[in-house]
Design a protein around this motif. Structure first.
Motif, short mmCIF file in Angstrom:
data_model
loop_
_atom_site.label_atom_id
_atom_site.label_comp_id
_atom_site.label_asym_id
_atom_site.label_seq_id
_atom_site.Cartn_x
_atom_site.Cartn_y
_atom_site.Cartn_z
N ASP A 20 0.83 -1.21 0.00
CA ASP A 20 0.00 0.00 0.00
C ASP A 20 0.86 1.25 0.00
O ASP A 20 0.58 2.21 -0.72
N ASN A 24 1.13 4.02 -3.02
CA ASN A 24 0.84 5.42 -2.72
C ASN A 24 2.00 6.33 -3.11
O ASN A 24 1.81 7.39 -3.67
N ASN A 78 4.82 8.02 2.15
CA ASN A 78 3.45 8.32 1.77
C ASN A 78 3.37 9.75 1.24
O ASN A 78 3.95 10.67 1.82
N THR A 79 2.66 9.95 0.13
CA THR A 79 2.61 11.27 -0.50
C THR A 79 2.08 12.35 0.44
O THR A 79 2.51 13.50 0.35
N ARG A 80 1.18 12.02 1.35
CA ARG A 80 0.66 13.01 2.30
C ARG A 80 1.71 13.42 3.33
O ARG A 80 1.55 14.44 4.00
#
Length: 134
Positions: A20, A24, A78-80
């Motif tokens: 995951d 992402n 994670n991109t966030r």
């Protein structure tokens, strides 16, 4: 840097958490092949994770002999959570775990070629490779 992030060495998240995160972050790995991803991690001996309240937000996967070299195979955030210093910290924790005698080496994705010099890595021009057969 995000102060809620906890870095752990030697903690292996589930393969689904890893997949995951890779998906992402846009890491080009065989994420559809769970057995191959499991094998990649089974044969890596230095894993550093970045966790936000037990949620995997970053990972460093490396192989090292703990005395001369450390190859950083994967770095995913994670991109966030990007642009908060997490990648830099994952690299720092990886290098610290490998030891001061080790040189840290990595192959950069074309999209990350400008990132690594910004965080203090030296560009090398003496790498060679043999492509994967599959």
């Amino acid at each position: 840097m995000n102060t809620n992030i906890i870095y752990k060495t030697g903690v292996f998240p589930t393969i689904h958490q890893i997949i995951d995160l890779y998906a992402n972050a846009g890491l080009k790995r065989p994420v559809a092949d769970i057995a191959r991803m499991e094998k990649m991690y089974a044969h890596s001996n230095l894993i550093v994770t970045a966790l936000d309240n037990d949620v995997l937000v970053g990972i460093s996967r490396a192989m090292t002999d703990y005395s001369y070299w450390c190859y950083l195979a994967d770095l995913a955030v994670n991109t966030r959570y990007q642009k908060r210093g997490i990648g830099r910290q994952l690299i720092a924790h990886t290098k610290a775990a490998a030891g001061e005698e080790c040189m840290l080496l990595l192959l950069s994705a074309p999209t990350a070629m400008t990132y690594y010099p910004q965080i203090g890595l030296r560009h090398l021009q003496n790498a060679f490779g043999v492509d994967r057969e599959k």
